[in-house]
Design a protein around this motif. Structure first.
Motif, PDB file in Angstrom:
ATOM      1  N   THR A 228       0.812  -1.211   0.000  1.00 49.59           N
ATOM      2  CA  THR A 228       0.000   0.000   0.000  1.00 49.59           C
ATOM      3  C   THR A 228       0.849   1.266   0.000  1.00 49.59           C
ATOM      4  N   LYS A 229       1.926   1.270   0.778  1.00 49.62           N
ATOM      5  CA  LYS A 229       2.757   2.474   0.925  1.00 49.62           C
ATOM      6  C   LYS A 229       3.912   2.529  -0.069  1.00 49.62           C
ATOM      7  N   THR A 230       4.066   1.522  -0.913  1.00 48.69           N
ATOM      8  CA  THR A 230       5.134   1.521  -1.904  1.00 48.69           C
ATOM      9  C   THR A 230       4.756   2.433  -3.074  1.00 48.69           C
ATOM     10  N   PRO A 231       5.733   2.916  -3.852  1.00 47.74           N
ATOM     11  CA  PRO A 231       5.409   3.794  -4.996  1.00 47.74           C
ATOM     12  C   PRO A 231       4.450   3.139  -5.988  1.00 47.74           C
ATOM     13  N   ILE A 232       4.696   1.860  -6.332  1.00 43.08           N
ATOM     14  CA  ILE A 232       3.824   1.200  -7.295  1.00 43.08           C
ATOM     15  C   ILE A 232       2.448   0.943  -6.692  1.00 43.08           C
ATOM     16  N   GLY A 233       2.400   0.688  -5.368  1.00 44.42           N
ATOM     17  CA  GLY A 233       1.114   0.490  -4.709  1.00 44.42           C
ATOM     18  C   GLY A 233       0.286   1.758  -4.704  1.00 44.42           C
ATOM     19  N   TRP A 412      10.250  -1.562 -15.847  1.00 46.95           N
ATOM     20  CA  TRP A 412       9.461  -2.617 -16.469  1.00 46.95           C
ATOM     21  C   TRP A 412       8.750  -3.478 -15.423  1.00 46.95           C
ATOM     22  N   ARG A 413       9.421  -3.762 -14.311  1.00 43.67           N
ATOM     23  CA  ARG A 413       8.771  -4.592 -13.295  1.00 43.67           C
ATOM     24  C   ARG A 413       7.531  -3.892 -12.737  1.00 43.67           C
ATOM     25  N   ASN A 414       7.672  -2.610 -12.412  1.00 46.17           N
ATOM     26  CA  ASN A 414       6.523  -1.862 -11.901  1.00 46.17           C
ATOM     27  C   ASN A 414       5.426  -1.738 -12.950  1.00 46.17           C
ATOM     28  N   SER A 415       5.822  -1.569 -14.206  1.00 45.46           N
ATOM     29  CA  SER A 415       4.835  -1.431 -15.275  1.00 45.46           C
ATOM     30  C   SER A 415       4.030  -2.721 -15.440  1.00 45.46           C
ATOM     31  N   VAL A 416       4.737  -3.856 -15.446  1.00 47.49           N
ATOM     32  CA  VAL A 416       4.057  -5.144 -15.580  1.00 47.49           C
ATOM     33  C   VAL A 416       3.172  -5.414 -14.363  1.00 47.49           C
TER      34      VAL A 416
END
Length: 482
Positions: A228-233, A412-416
């Motif tokens: 939840t608190k991560t950038p991608i979250g 790419w990991r965050n995008s996927v």
């Protein structure tokens, strides 16, 4: 001793009085049946109740009569739905899935696709056709409360002011699947569109159906995984929230067009819907915040604030239904304009969430399952069409989200990961599909395909995220080894 004597004397006098009155009452003439007052509500057969149960056959007949009474049948249905939903939710949680997936599967199990197929007599006894409207009304009430909670969880100001990247990703995650959904409708219209439904409402509805993201399910996945608190979250939450707002606005327009039959005829409804939204945002919202400002300074919201929230919810849902954009949109909008006070949100959510999620939403899943007839997909052509529906939904949502996330600078990991999360549909998809079914836009066969698509896309989210984590850890270990 004195109290015991008084107790015995009182009971004896009571019994004696009853004996005398009933004895005299039995001598009174009985009115003919045709002169008895008729009631508006369904009632038990009084003549059968009055017959003394002097035999096992009569007792059994009376018992069965009681079971078939609408209230008894409704309570039995709710009990069965809750038990089966809890069982499947527990099983799916053990398998690493969300409880909502278990509840959706429980609805399918209770429907004609499984229970109706294996135990037809029992199925028709528990869920007779005449009892389904009552279940539908209960499920709609539960959905109205649920959409109100979802609306309260959104902060439109934060989405508008602080999430330019999220808005771009969210737009892209709607535009691409919507276009692909309309293209899919072009190829499926002849065979799978209901009779009397034009291509415009069918294509628009199919487009919005594959564009939905389940905001509440996505939020729960992020919370359970500690993201939840991560950038991608945070980006995923923003994207899903703005996606829901846009999707419901588009859905309101699609519903207006579907009911009117053409865009020109729907303009009046669309104009009324715009005026309704502006009225709620710029007039009702400040008024509610002004009324609640002083009262929310106390330890907890008082009854006036709670009553105001419920009144706004019901009034907004009612007006939306009158306009022709569905009561659920009104419920959602009512939640959006509520004060963003954490104490207020917590208080209102506590009063609504438990009953809505634990009782009324499982009824909605069961009602959806009762409508879903997987047996209609018996032909190879139907299963092939379902494959195209699933491929279109996954490809559109995943690619639209992942590629746009990469464009705004994500790895790419965050995008996927974002593409996988935005492909989650769950409850929100089922709500939209039921609206389409009620409007006659989706045929029973098409409805079954779309429900299976919603289950599949929700189910695959967890395994895909696990696969991404496994690949990332393996790369890290490989780099360290080198």
């Amino acid at each position: 001793m004195r109290n015991a004597i008084l107790y015995i004397v009182t009971i004896a006098a009571f019994i004696a009085g009853l004996w005398i009155i009933i004895g005299r009452g039995n001598s009174l003439p009985v009115k003919p049946a045709q002169e008895q007052t008729k009631t508006l509500l369904p009632s038990k057969d009084i003549s059968k109740v009055a017959v003394p149960l002097n035999s096992i056959a009569q007792a059994r007949e009376q018992f069965m009569e009681n079971m078939k009474h609408p209230l008894s049948l409704l309570l039995l249905q709710i009990l069965l739905i809750i038990v089966v939903s809890r069982v499947f939710s527990f099983i799916l949680i053990l398998l690493g899935q969300q409880s909502v997936v278990g509840e959706i599967i429980a609805g399918i199990v209770l429907g004609p696709s499984l229970m109706g197929l294996l135990f037809p007599d029992f199925f028709h006894f528990i869920f007779p056709v005449e009892s389904l409207p009552t279940l539908q009304f209960l499920s709609q009430i539960g959905l109205a409360f649920f959409m109100f909670i979802i609306g309260m969880d959104l902060d439109i100001d934060e989405i508008r002011n602080n999430a330019s990247d999220a808005l771009f990703v969210s737009y892209s995650s709607i535009v691409l699947p919507f276009f692909l959904g309309v293209f899919l409708a072009y190829n499926m219209y002849d065979k799978f569109a209901p009779a009397g439904i034009g291509f415009l409402p069918f294509s628009l509805f199919l487009g919005i159906s594959v564009s939905i993201t389940a905001f509440p399910v996505l939020a729960r996945i992020l919370q359970e995984r500690g993201m939840t608190k991560t950038p991608i979250g945070s980006l995923a939450i923003m994207c899903a929230a703005s996606n829901d707002v846009m999707a419901w606005c588009i859905l309101a327009v699609v519903i207006a067009i579907a009911k009117a039959g053409a865009i020109a005829s729907a303009l009046f409804t669309i104009i009324l819907a715009i005026l309704f939204v502006l009225l709620m945002v710029y007039l009702v919202r400040p008024l509610i915040q002004k009324i609640c400002a002083e009262r929310l300074k106390k330890d907890s919201p008082d009854k006036v604030v709670v009553a105001l929230a419920f009144f706004t919810l019901l009034a907004s849902a009612y007006i939306a239904e009158l306009i022709g954009i569905h009561a659920l949109f009104g419920s959602f909008l009512a939640g959006v304009i509520m004060p963003h006070n954490m104490m207020f949100k917590k208080k209102i959510t506590e009063k609504i969430e438990d009953v809505s999620i634990m009782v009324l939403l499982p009824i909605f899943f069961a009602f959806t399952g009762l409508r879903t007839q997987i047996g209609l997909l018996s032909e190879n052509a139907a299963w092939k069409a379902f494959g195209w529906v699933l491929l279109t939904a996954v490809a559109g949502k995943f690619l639209g989200s992942a590629i746009s996330a990469k464009i705004v600078g994500q790895k790419w990991r965050n995008s996927v990961t974002l593409g996988v999360l935005m492909n989650t549909r769950g409850l929100m998809e089922l709500i939209v599909l039921n609206i389409g079914y009620d409007l006659g836009i989706l045929s029973p066969q098409m409805f079954a395909m779309m429900v299976l698509m919603a289950i599949a896309t929700t189910f695959m989210t967890g395994p895909w995220l696990n696969l991404i984590d496994w690949i990332s850890k393996r790369r890290i270990n490989t780099v360290k080894a080198v």
